[in-house]
Design a protein around this motif. Structure first.
Motif, PDB file in Angstrom:
ATOM      1  N   UNK A   1       7.270 -10.813  -3.948  1.00 14.55           N
ATOM      2  CA  UNK A   1       6.188 -10.424  -3.055  1.00 14.55           C
ATOM      3  C   UNK A   1       5.884  -8.936  -3.092  1.00 14.55           C
ATOM      4  N   UNK A   2       6.832  -8.116  -3.545  1.00 13.70           N
ATOM      5  CA  UNK A   2       6.611  -6.680  -3.716  1.00 13.70           C
ATOM      6  C   UNK A   2       7.373  -6.228  -4.954  1.00 13.70           C
ATOM      7  N   UNK A   3       7.004  -5.065  -5.459  1.00 12.72           N
ATOM      8  CA  UNK A   3       7.731  -4.443  -6.575  1.00 12.72           C
ATOM      9  C   UNK A   3       8.208  -3.083  -6.103  1.00 12.72           C
ATOM     10  N   UNK A   4       9.502  -2.918  -5.985  1.00 15.26           N
ATOM     11  CA  UNK A   4      10.068  -1.696  -5.421  1.00 15.26           C
ATOM     12  C   UNK A   4      10.236  -0.609  -6.474  1.00 15.26           C
ATOM     13  N   UNK A   5      10.326   0.648  -6.022  1.00 15.64           N
ATOM     14  CA  UNK A   5      10.686   1.724  -6.945  1.00 15.64           C
ATOM     15  C   UNK A   5      12.059   1.452  -7.562  1.00 15.64           C
ATOM     16  N   UNK A   6      12.274   1.951  -8.747  1.00  4.61           N
ATOM     17  CA  UNK A   6      13.574   1.786  -9.401  1.00  4.61           C
ATOM     18  C   UNK A   6      14.650   2.449  -8.547  1.00  4.61           C
ATOM     19  N   UNK A   7      15.762   1.749  -8.335  1.00  5.80           N
ATOM     20  CA  UNK A   7      16.851   2.291  -7.522  1.00  5.80           C
ATOM     21  C   UNK A   7      17.415   3.544  -8.173  1.00  5.80           C
ATOM     22  N   UNK A   8      17.644   4.587  -7.377  1.00  2.00           N
ATOM     23  CA  UNK A   8      18.175   5.842  -7.908  1.00  2.00           C
ATOM     24  C   UNK A   8      19.666   5.759  -8.187  1.00  2.00           C
ATOM     25  N   UNK A   9      20.360   4.930  -7.430  1.00  2.00           N
ATOM     26  CA  UNK A   9      21.798   4.771  -7.643  1.00  2.00           C
ATOM     27  C   UNK A   9      22.163   3.362  -7.245  1.00  2.00           C
ATOM     28  N   UNK A  10      23.365   2.942  -7.575  1.00  2.00           N
ATOM     29  CA  UNK A  10      23.776   1.549  -7.379  1.00  2.00           C
ATOM     30  C   UNK A  10      24.135   1.235  -5.952  1.00  2.00           C
ATOM     31  N   UNK A  11      24.371   2.262  -5.114  1.00  2.00           N
ATOM     32  CA  UNK A  11      24.597   2.012  -3.699  1.00  2.00           C
ATOM     33  C   UNK A  11      26.015   1.650  -3.362  1.00  2.00           C
ATOM     34  N   UNK A  12      26.230   1.351  -2.073  1.00  2.00           N
ATOM     35  CA  UNK A  12      27.568   1.099  -1.548  1.00  2.00           C
ATOM     36  C   UNK A  12      28.211  -0.136  -2.145  1.00  2.00           C
ATOM     37  N   UNK A  13      27.386  -1.135  -2.540  1.00  2.00           N
ATOM     38  CA  UNK A  13      27.957  -2.369  -3.056  1.00  2.00           C
ATOM     39  C   UNK A  13      28.735  -2.124  -4.348  1.00  2.00           C
TER      40      UNK A  13
ATOM     41  N   UNK B   1       0.830  -1.207   0.000  1.00  2.00           N
ATOM     42  CA  UNK B   1       0.000   0.000   0.000  1.00  2.00           C
ATOM     43  C   UNK B   1       0.866   1.259   0.000  1.00  2.00           C
ATOM     44  N   UNK B   2       1.941   1.263   0.777  1.00  2.00           N
ATOM     45  CA  UNK B   2       2.827   2.434   0.794  1.00  2.00           C
ATOM     46  C   UNK B   2       3.432   2.681  -0.580  1.00  2.00           C
ATOM     47  N   UNK B   3       3.841   1.615  -1.247  1.00  2.00           N
ATOM     48  CA  UNK B   3       4.434   1.766  -2.582  1.00  2.00           C
ATOM     49  C   UNK B   3       3.395   2.285  -3.575  1.00  2.00           C
ATOM     50  N   UNK B   4       2.182   1.715  -3.547  1.00  2.00           N
ATOM     51  CA  UNK B   4       1.134   2.116  -4.498  1.00  2.00           C
ATOM     52  C   UNK B   4       0.629   3.531  -4.235  1.00  2.00           C
ATOM     53  N   UNK B   5       0.544   3.892  -2.958  1.00  2.00           N
ATOM     54  CA  UNK B   5      -0.022   5.203  -2.611  1.00  2.00           C
ATOM     55  C   UNK B   5       0.996   6.341  -2.713  1.00  2.00           C
ATOM     56  N   UNK B   6       2.275   5.989  -2.831  1.00  2.00           N
ATOM     57  CA  UNK B   6       3.321   7.023  -2.858  1.00  2.00           C
ATOM     58  C   UNK B   6       4.316   6.728  -3.985  1.00  2.00           C
TER      59      UNK B   6
ATOM     60  N   UNK C   1      11.257   7.185  -3.092  1.00  2.00           N
ATOM     61  CA  UNK C   1      12.373   6.305  -3.425  1.00  2.00           C
ATOM     62  C   UNK C   1      12.527   5.268  -2.316  1.00  2.00           C
ATOM     63  N   UNK C   2      13.452   4.340  -2.486  1.00  2.00           N
ATOM     64  CA  UNK C   2      13.578   3.218  -1.553  1.00  2.00           C
ATOM     65  C   UNK C   2      13.974   3.661  -0.136  1.00  2.00           C
TER      66      UNK C   2
END
Length: 290
Positions: free
Chosen positions: A69-81, A22-27, A31-32
């Motif tokens: 089980x969920x579909x996340x927003x597209x990552x804005x950057x590749x992150x620390x990894x 619901x949080x993902x769909x409503x907003x 971003x993640x």
């Protein structure tokens, strides 16, 4: 989902999964990071110091997405990894001497970005066979320097394995106690003596020095102590001599599976499992129920 899931040491019900959806769909503009912080605040998911467990929550979200089980927003950057590994100039001149002649060894905790952190990642990436591009969750990094301020070793302590039969039997905890108290253990995931260093007994000396301060440093950084350290030694590469010399206990072997192997398909080298208790009553601490 008819049962609860345990991810990042936390149980998730169908209601929790629906909340995330619901949080993902409503907003849709979130971003993640915004999503993970909102969830942590709602669930009061915090560290011992009261900080939001943002990194653990993001890791949990990625695992839920991997399970479909969920579909996340597209990552804005590749992150620390995927951090860019700096190329830091360093002296590779061989050092072959005795431990007495280079003592005292200075062990420095590495935190935040800066020159020592850049050197740490440069050396790990270049000379450790596993590299070191990133980590999630609570961790401690150390660099060891000799009396002439020359780097001689790097160490990384991170998240303990969620479950491994020899360690769990050694501790004697059940699933509930493990879920509650796993944060009081850590894994020595990297230990690098630089390849041009030839000094007998240096590795065990550094391990001993590090373990004497590890729980104190962990408490200062994260607000809770730790009482057991584990490590996995690749038998195809190492004999575990320095851990044995530093009085670690060998308690068994891994099954040749990766911690990321959800479908029992990946084969990795069998590893010897060593542990080192930091307190005399570690079993009582780790088996404590609420």
């Amino acid at each position: 989902m008819s049962r609860t899931l345990t991810i990042q040491g936390r149980e998730f019900s169908e209601v929790d999964i629906q909340t995330i959806r619901h949080l993902i769909n409503d907003n849709p503009a979130w971003h993640r990071t915004r999503l993970s912080k909102e969830l942590c605040a709602r669930w009061d998911w915090r560290t011992e110091k009261g900080l939001l467990k943002d990194m653990a929550c993001r890791s949990m979200l990625r695992k839920l997405e991997q399970k479909g089980m969920v579909t996340l927003p597209v990552a804005r950057h590749s992150g620390n990894r995927q951090r860019r590994i700096p190329d830091v100039p360093h002296d590779c001149k061989p050092i072959e001497t005795t431990l007495r002649k280079i003592r005292p060894i200075q062990l420095i905790p590495v935190s935040g970005r800066g020159d020592i952190d850049d050197l740490f990642h440069c050396l790990m990436d270049r000379y450790h066979y596993l590299g070191c591009k990133g980590y999630v969750g609570e961790h401690m990094k150390y660099m060891a320097f000799d009396r002439n301020s020359r780097p001689v070793a790097c160490l990384l302590f991170g998240s303990a394995a969620w479950k491994t039969a020899p360690r769990d039997r050694f501790i004697g905890w059940d699933r509930s106690a493990r879920r509650r108290n796993l944060h009081m253990t850590t894994n020595n995931t990297r230990f690098l003596i630089l390849p041009w260093i030839r000094i007998p007994h240096l590795a065990s000396h550094i391990l001993g020095s590090c373990l004497r301060r590890l729980s104190r440093d962990w408490t200062a950084k994260y607000g809770h102590d730790i009482c057991l350290v584990e490590t996995f030694v690749d038998r195809s590469r190492f004999a575990g001599t320095c851990y044995q010399a530093a009085n670690w206990q060998k308690i068994g072997q891994s099954k040749g599976r990766s911690r990321q192997d959800r479908h029992h398909r990946l084969q990795v080298p069998i590893k010897d499992i060593y542990v080192y208790p930091l307190t005399s009553n570690y079993k009582k601490q780790l088996c404590t129920q609420p």
